[in-house]
Motif scaffolding. Structure first.
Motif, short mmCIF file in Angstrom:
data_model
loop_
_atom_site.label_atom_id
_atom_site.label_comp_id
_atom_site.label_asym_id
_atom_site.label_seq_id
_atom_site.Cartn_x
_atom_site.Cartn_y
_atom_site.Cartn_z
N THR A 28 -33.38 35.93 48.70
CA THR A 28 -32.99 35.50 50.05
C THR A 28 -31.51 35.14 50.03
OG1 THR A 28 -35.19 34.68 50.67
CG2 THR A 28 -33.30 33.77 51.86
N VAL A 29 -30.77 35.66 51.00
CA VAL A 29 -29.35 35.35 51.15
C VAL A 29 -29.18 34.46 52.37
CG1 VAL A 29 -27.02 36.26 51.44
CG2 VAL A 29 -28.73 37.58 50.16
N LEU A 30 -28.61 33.28 52.17
CA LEU A 30 -28.30 32.38 53.27
C LEU A 30 -26.83 32.50 53.61
CD1 LEU A 30 -30.25 29.18 52.11
CD2 LEU A 30 -31.01 30.94 53.73
N ASP A 31 -26.52 32.70 54.89
CA ASP A 31 -25.12 32.94 55.27
C ASP A 31 -24.82 32.27 56.60
OD1 ASP A 31 -22.53 34.04 55.21
OD2 ASP A 31 -23.18 35.73 56.43
N THR A 32 -23.65 31.62 56.68
CA THR A 32 -23.22 30.97 57.93
C THR A 32 -22.39 31.89 58.81
OG1 THR A 32 -21.22 30.08 56.89
CG2 THR A 32 -23.21 28.70 56.82
N GLY A 33 -22.00 33.06 58.27
CA GLY A 33 -21.20 34.00 59.05
C GLY A 33 -19.75 33.60 59.20
N LEU A 34 -19.24 32.77 58.27
CA LEU A 34 -17.85 32.33 58.35
C LEU A 34 -17.11 32.64 57.05
CD1 LEU A 34 -18.44 28.83 60.00
CD2 LEU A 34 -17.59 30.91 61.13
N PRO A 35 -16.90 33.93 56.75
CA PRO A 35 -16.20 34.28 55.50
C PRO A 35 -14.76 33.79 55.52
CG PRO A 35 -16.41 36.20 56.91
CD PRO A 35 -17.23 35.12 57.55
N ARG A 36 -14.22 33.54 54.35
CA ARG A 36 -12.86 33.01 54.24
C ARG A 36 -11.83 33.94 54.87
NH1 ARG A 36 -9.74 31.90 48.48
NH2 ARG A 36 -7.98 30.67 49.32
N ASN A 37 -12.02 35.26 54.71
CA ASN A 37 -11.00 36.19 55.19
C ASN A 37 -11.24 36.67 56.62
OD1 ASN A 37 -13.17 37.85 54.78
ND2 ASN A 37 -12.16 39.24 53.34
N TYR A 107 -20.77 30.48 48.15
CA TYR A 107 -20.36 30.03 49.48
C TYR A 107 -18.86 29.86 49.64
CZ TYR A 107 -21.22 25.44 47.18
OH TYR A 107 -21.26 24.36 46.32
N GLY A 108 -18.09 30.22 48.64
CA GLY A 108 -16.66 30.33 48.80
C GLY A 108 -15.93 29.02 49.02
N VAL A 109 -14.70 29.14 49.47
CA VAL A 109 -13.84 27.98 49.69
C VAL A 109 -13.22 28.08 51.08
CG1 VAL A 109 -13.32 27.71 47.24
CG2 VAL A 109 -11.82 29.11 48.68
N SER A 110 -12.72 26.93 51.54
CA SER A 110 -12.02 26.86 52.82
C SER A 110 -10.58 26.45 52.58
CB SER A 110 -12.69 25.84 53.75
OG SER A 110 -14.02 26.17 54.02
N ASP A 111 -9.65 27.18 53.18
CA ASP A 111 -8.25 26.82 53.07
C ASP A 111 -7.95 25.65 54.00
OD1 ASP A 111 -7.25 29.02 51.30
OD2 ASP A 111 -8.05 30.25 52.94
N GLN A 112 -7.27 24.65 53.47
CA GLN A 112 -6.96 23.45 54.23
C GLN A 112 -5.56 23.59 54.83
OE1 GLN A 112 -9.66 21.12 54.38
NE2 GLN A 112 -10.40 23.05 53.52
N MET A 113 -5.53 23.83 56.13
CA MET A 113 -4.26 24.07 56.79
C MET A 113 -3.43 22.79 56.89
SD MET A 113 -4.23 27.31 57.61
CE MET A 113 -5.04 27.53 56.02
N PRO A 114 -2.12 22.87 56.58
CA PRO A 114 -1.27 21.70 56.77
C PRO A 114 -1.10 21.39 58.26
CG PRO A 114 0.05 23.62 56.23
CD PRO A 114 -1.39 24.03 56.06
#
Length: 296
Positions: A28-37, A107-114
Motif C-alpha cells: 500500500t502506498v500512502l500519498d498526500t499529493g504534494l511532491p517537493r518538485n 515522504y521526502g522533505v520540505s524546503d523552508q522558504m526564507p
C-alpha cells in the motif's frame, strides 16, 4: 496485512511500489499529493523523461502501477506509525489502521522558504537549487548564488561548467578574506548586504533588492534554503538522523535500512543530494532489499 507500506508516493515511493508489485508482494502506498518538485515546470536528467513536467511523469507512473493487482495507491496522510519488524502499524488521517511486515519511508522533505518577499513566488522558476536540474536551460546567462556556508564556495567552481557570469550574494555572512581572494581570482564579484526583497514578474526575477539600498539584476538565482522532513514519523519511530548543510536526513545502511530493523528509507528523505534520478533508483533498491529481507 501488507508486505510493505510505503509512506510517500512521489518518485522514490512509486519506484519502490513498482518493484514490489512485479514481485507480487502486497503493498500500500500512502500519498498526500504534494511532491517537493511540484513548483518546477519541468524535470531534467531522468532518462527517457527529460524536460517533462514532474506531475505528468508521476501520473503516468500511477497509471502503469494499475496493472499490478497487489499494489494499492491511497490518497491519505500517515498520521502515526509504530510496531516492530513483521508487525508494523500505520494510522492514516482518515482513521484507517494499516499493518505490514515492513515500512518504506519516502515522504521526502520540505524546503523552508526564507521570509524574503518574493522568494517563495520565484522558487522553482527563477530561484532554483540545482545546476544539474536547471543549469542547461540557463547556461551562459548571468547567475547569482546566495552564500549559505562553505559549500557555496564549491558551487562557484562547479557553476563555471555552465556560465562565466556569476555573482555571489553574501546575504549578511562574513566571508573569510582568503575565500574572497579566491573568488576575485575566479572573477566572481561578492555583493555584501542581506537580501531584502526579490522583485519579479510572475515568478521571473527582475531585481534583487539589498538592505544596503543596492539593487542588482541577474537572470537566475541559485539558493539552498534549509529543508526538513515532510512528516515527523521518523521521530515517532525513533530513527537516527544525520545533519547535512541543507538539513536533516535519515541514516540508512547500504541496503537502505534505517536504524530500526524492518524500516527502510529512500529519496530525498534519506539523501541530501536531491535528484529525481537518485530518488527513483534508491526507491527501487530499498523495495528490493525489503522484499529480500522477507524471504524464508
Amino acid at each position: 496485512m501488507d508486505d510493505v507500506i510505503i509512506i510517500g508516493g512521489s518518485f522514490a515511493g512509486l519506484a519502490g511500489a513498482l518493484q514490489l508489485g512485479r514481485a507480487r508482494r502486497k503493498v500500500t502506498v500512502l500519498d498526500t499529493g504534494l511532491p517537493r518538485n511540484r513548483f518546477a515546470a519541468h524535470s531534467h536528467g531522468l532518462l527517457g523523461h527529460d524536460h517533462k513536467a514532474p506531475a505528468d511523469i508521476l501520473s503516468a507512473a500511477r497509471q502503469q502501477l494499475e496493472r499490478y493487482p497487489t499494489v494499492r495507491l491511497v490518497n491519505a496522510r500517515a498520521d502515526n506509525a509504530g510496531g516492530t519488524i513483521d508487525d508494523f502499524s500505520v494510522l492514516t488521517d482518515d482513521g484507517e489502521t494499516l499493518t505490514a511486515r515492513r515500512l518504506l519511508l519516502t515522504y521526502g522533505v520540505s524546503d523552508q522558504m526564507p521570509t524574503i518577499p518574493g522568494f517563495a513566488d520565484c522558487w522553482g522558476k527563477s530561484i532554483v537549487p540545482c545546476p544539474y536540474c536547471d543549469g542547461f536551460e540557463v547556461a551562459g546567462q548571468h547567475w547569482g548564488l546566495v552564500y549559505s556556508g562553505s559549500q557555496a564556495l564549491h558551487a562557484v567552481s562547479l557553476f563555471h561548467d555552465w556560465t562565466d557570469r556569476l555573482t555571489l550574494f553574501a546575504d549578511g555572512h562574513d566571508i573569510p578574506a582568503d575565500a574572497r581572494a579566491d573568488l576575485a581570482r575566479r572573477n566572481v564579484p561578492v555583493i555584501d548586504g542581506k537580501l531584502e526583497r526579490i522583485s519579479h514578474r510572475d515568478g521571473h526575477l527582475s531585481t534583487i533588492n539589498l538592505d544596503t539600498g543596492r539593487n542588482l539584476a541577474v537572470d537566475v538565482l541559485f539558493a539552498h534554503p534549509r529543508n526538513r522532513p515532510s512528516a515527523n514519523l521518523h521521530t515517532t519511530l525513533g530513527l537516527e538522523t544525520l545533519d547535512a548543510p541543507v538539513g536533516l536526513y535519515l541514516k540508512t545502511d547500504d541496503r537502505r535500512e534505517t536504524s530500526v530493523k524492518g524500516i527502510y528509507a529512500a529519496g530525498d528523505l534519506a539523501n541530501p543530494m536531491a535528484s529525481v534520478t537518485l530518488a527513483t533508483s534508491s526507491g527501487a533498491m530499498a523495495a528490493i532489499f525489503a522484499q529480500q529481507s522477507m524471504l524464508v
